[in-house]
Design a protein around this motif. Structure first.
Motif, short mmCIF file in Angstrom:
data_model
loop_
_atom_site.label_atom_id
_atom_site.label_comp_id
_atom_site.label_asym_id
_atom_site.label_seq_id
_atom_site.Cartn_x
_atom_site.Cartn_y
_atom_site.Cartn_z
N PRO A 118 0.82 -1.22 0.00
CA PRO A 118 0.00 0.00 0.00
C PRO A 118 0.86 1.27 0.00
N PRO A 119 0.33 2.35 -0.56
CA PRO A 119 1.04 3.63 -0.52
C PRO A 119 0.95 4.25 0.86
N ALA A 120 1.60 5.38 1.05
CA ALA A 120 1.53 6.10 2.32
C ALA A 120 0.15 6.74 2.47
N PRO A 121 -0.38 6.81 3.70
CA PRO A 121 -1.70 7.42 3.90
C PRO A 121 -1.78 8.87 3.42
N GLU A 122 -0.66 9.59 3.45
CA GLU A 122 -0.66 10.99 3.03
C GLU A 122 -0.61 11.15 1.52
N ALA A 123 -0.39 10.06 0.79
CA ALA A 123 -0.24 10.15 -0.66
C ALA A 123 -1.57 10.53 -1.31
N PRO A 124 -1.55 11.36 -2.35
CA PRO A 124 -2.77 11.65 -3.08
C PRO A 124 -3.20 10.46 -3.91
N PHE A 125 -4.52 10.25 -4.03
CA PHE A 125 -5.01 9.09 -4.79
C PHE A 125 -6.11 9.46 -5.77
N TYR A 126 -6.64 10.68 -5.68
CA TYR A 126 -7.84 11.01 -6.45
C TYR A 126 -7.84 12.48 -6.80
N VAL A 127 -8.11 12.77 -8.06
CA VAL A 127 -8.40 14.14 -8.49
C VAL A 127 -9.80 14.12 -9.09
N GLY A 128 -10.70 14.81 -8.42
CA GLY A 128 -12.06 14.98 -8.93
C GLY A 128 -12.20 16.38 -9.47
N PHE A 129 -13.35 16.64 -10.06
CA PHE A 129 -13.55 17.92 -10.72
C PHE A 129 -14.90 18.50 -10.32
N THR A 130 -14.92 19.81 -10.20
CA THR A 130 -16.18 20.47 -9.92
C THR A 130 -17.16 20.18 -11.03
N GLY A 132 -18.93 21.81 -12.97
CA GLY A 132 -19.01 22.63 -14.17
C GLY A 132 -20.19 23.57 -14.18
N SER A 133 -20.82 23.80 -12.99
CA SER A 133 -21.97 24.69 -12.93
C SER A 133 -21.62 26.10 -13.37
N THR A 134 -20.40 26.52 -13.14
CA THR A 134 -20.05 27.92 -13.40
C THR A 134 -18.83 28.05 -14.30
N GLY A 135 -18.52 27.04 -15.11
CA GLY A 135 -17.41 27.19 -16.04
C GLY A 135 -16.55 25.94 -16.10
N THR A 136 -15.35 26.08 -16.66
CA THR A 136 -14.45 24.95 -16.82
C THR A 136 -14.13 24.34 -15.46
N PRO A 137 -14.18 23.01 -15.34
CA PRO A 137 -13.98 22.37 -14.04
C PRO A 137 -12.60 22.65 -13.43
N LYS A 138 -12.59 22.76 -12.09
CA LYS A 138 -11.34 22.77 -11.33
C LYS A 138 -11.08 21.35 -10.85
N GLY A 139 -9.82 20.99 -10.76
CA GLY A 139 -9.47 19.67 -10.25
C GLY A 139 -9.01 19.76 -8.81
N TYR A 140 -9.66 19.04 -7.91
CA TYR A 140 -9.29 19.04 -6.49
C TYR A 140 -8.62 17.71 -6.16
N ARG A 141 -7.53 17.78 -5.42
CA ARG A 141 -6.72 16.59 -5.13
C ARG A 141 -6.97 16.14 -3.69
N ARG A 142 -7.23 14.84 -3.52
CA ARG A 142 -7.51 14.28 -2.20
C ARG A 142 -6.49 13.20 -1.85
#
Length: 464
Positions: A118-130, A132-142
């Protein structure tokens, strides 16, 4: 307890290999088959990418998307979950910004393989996107840790466990439904999803599989009520509603539809996970979105960053271990961090008992005739009036007032009666000066009102 997403899936498969893990419409995937696919895909990704690199998942709603997402998680890659409904310029902008190492539009055929370390718990694993209600999606990293801590909150607040059958019927490009499916699988519950949300089919799945817990938006819930035709579904014990506040008559219809279900409403965001929860066993004041979820601290700040006392409205600041890491692409000036707290630009107030009341979003705030107006406040009033199903409020340029308030409405619009009702509930400056009735209500893939499209329609049809 597993410290990373998907780390328990091999052990769950070994303990009960034939148990149902994932149901999608008429397809059922066992725990053993799910773990075999995830392990094989993880090995395939390991050969083609380095730890931490982005893997674009441009796939439709199907078990293959869930398997690829979890393969990214267990192998230490970042799953970039694309929305297949994006127009080509959106997709091109995201590709250019994130440069994914691998893009999957269909899943490859792979032999089974054991899970990697397994990776480290602090490692990022997911980028989702808003949405698009108000324009081009932003990508948020979790990070893994942020969702693992969110899973802990779900267990405490909603009582979800391995015994549940959890349904998240919407598109997995929306974080609510992706979270619901992945959390269910992670804890060993059975997850139920759909290729595409359809209310009658969703109700048939609830009855057929004895669904006990359901994630839904208010829009999806209303569609389920309309489709049920008075039939009740008693298997459900917990209904988890995310999104805008809903009507009293909708609550009554919901209780008839799911007579044995507790109803929990929660307020949160893709960047924060849970912020507040209104529990079924507590009396939540009218207009409130509940109290701080387990492990969450709330502050209300004025424009200078000073703490405000109970009853005064300002920016909502959230402190918890569930916060996102950063934006992977795009930016949001209203999203700021300070001393371990985060604001996403929502404004509201806390009462003396800790209940939170939302006023609106900083980026949607309008100034008309010198008065600050939150469209959400006006939308809530309009949406509560007889005959109005949904409302969206915008500001159009006006030489006299700076901004002229206009409202786009779905439902029966009797303008004289509407204005009279508004005068009884809103200050004059907050009453829309013009109304537009619209039958065909545009929505994002997550089922929310598509504000960007609605505003464009308002501008086109109401321009002077």
């Amino acid at each position: 307890m597993a410290r990373t997403i998907g780390a328990k899936l091999e052990a769950l498969a070994a303990a009960a290999p034939s148990r149902r893990a994932l149901i999608c419409d008429d397809e059922t995937v066992s725990r053993a088959a799910l773990a075999a696919r995830i392990g094989g895909l993880a090995a395939w990704l390991t050969e083609r990418s380095a730890p931490g690199e982005g893997i674009a998942l441009a796939m439709g709603n199907a078990p293959a998307l869930v398997e690829a997402f979890l393969a990214c998680a267990v192998s230490g890659r970042q799953a970039l979950v694309y929305d297949p409904a994006w127009p080509a310029p959106y997709r091109a902008a995201i590709d250019a910004a994130l440069a994914p190492r691998v893009t999957l539009e269909t899943a490859p055929e792979v032999p089974p393989a054991p899970f990697p370390a397994p990776p480290a718990p602090e490692a990022p694993f997911y980028v989702g996107f808003t949405s698009g209600s108000t324009g081009t999606p932003k990508g948020y990293r979790r990070s893994h840790r942020s969702w693992i801590d969110s899973f802990h909150v779900s267990a405490l607040e909603f009582g979800l466990s391995e015994r549940d059958v959890v349904m998240a019927p919407g598109g997995l490009a929306a974080s609510l439904h992706l979270y619901g499916v992945v959390h269910a699988l992670h804890i060993g519950a059975t997850a139920v999803m759909m290729h595409q949300f359809h209310p009658r089919r969703a109700l048939r799945l609830i009855a057929r599989h004895g669904v006990t817990a359901l994630y839904a938006t208010p829009t999806q819930l209303q569609m389920l009520i309309d489709a049920a035709g008075g039939e009740a579904f008693p298997s459900l014990r917990m209904l988890m509603i995310s999104g805008a506040k809903w009507r009293a008559e909708t609550r009554a219809a919901t209780e008839a539809l799911f007579p044995k279900a507790g109803i929990a409403e929660f307020y949160g965001a893709s960047e924060t996970s849970f912020i507040t929860i209104g529990h079924p066993d507590e009396k939540v004041p009218a207009g409130s979105v509940g109290r701080a979820a387990h492990g969450v601290s709330l502050r209300i700040h004025d424009a200078e960053g000073r703490d405000l006392p109970s009853g005064e409205a300002g920016a909502i600041w959230v402190g918890s271990s569930m916060l996102f890491d950063e934006y992977a692409c795009g930016s949001a000036p209203e999203t700021r961090r300070e001393d371990g707290f985060l604001t996403i630009g929502d404004h509201g107030r806390l009462d003396e008992d800790g209940f939170l009341y939302l006023h609106g979003r900083e980026k949607r705030m309008l100034v008309t005739s010198g008065l600050n107006v939150y469209p959400e406040e006006v939308e809530a009033v309009l949406g509560g009036l007889s005959g109005i199903e949904e409302a969206a409020v915008f500001g159009l340029p006006d030489a006299l007032r700076g901004v002229e308030l206009v409202a786009v409405l779905r439902g029966h619009v009797d303008e004289p009666a509407l204005r009279a009702a508004c005068r009884a509930l809103l200050p004059a400056a907050k009453i829309p000066r013009r109304f537009l009735a619209l039958d065909d209500w545009p929505r994002t893939s997550g089922g929310k009102a598509d504000l960007r499209v609605l505003e464009a329609i308002a501008v086109e049809r109401l321009k002077r």
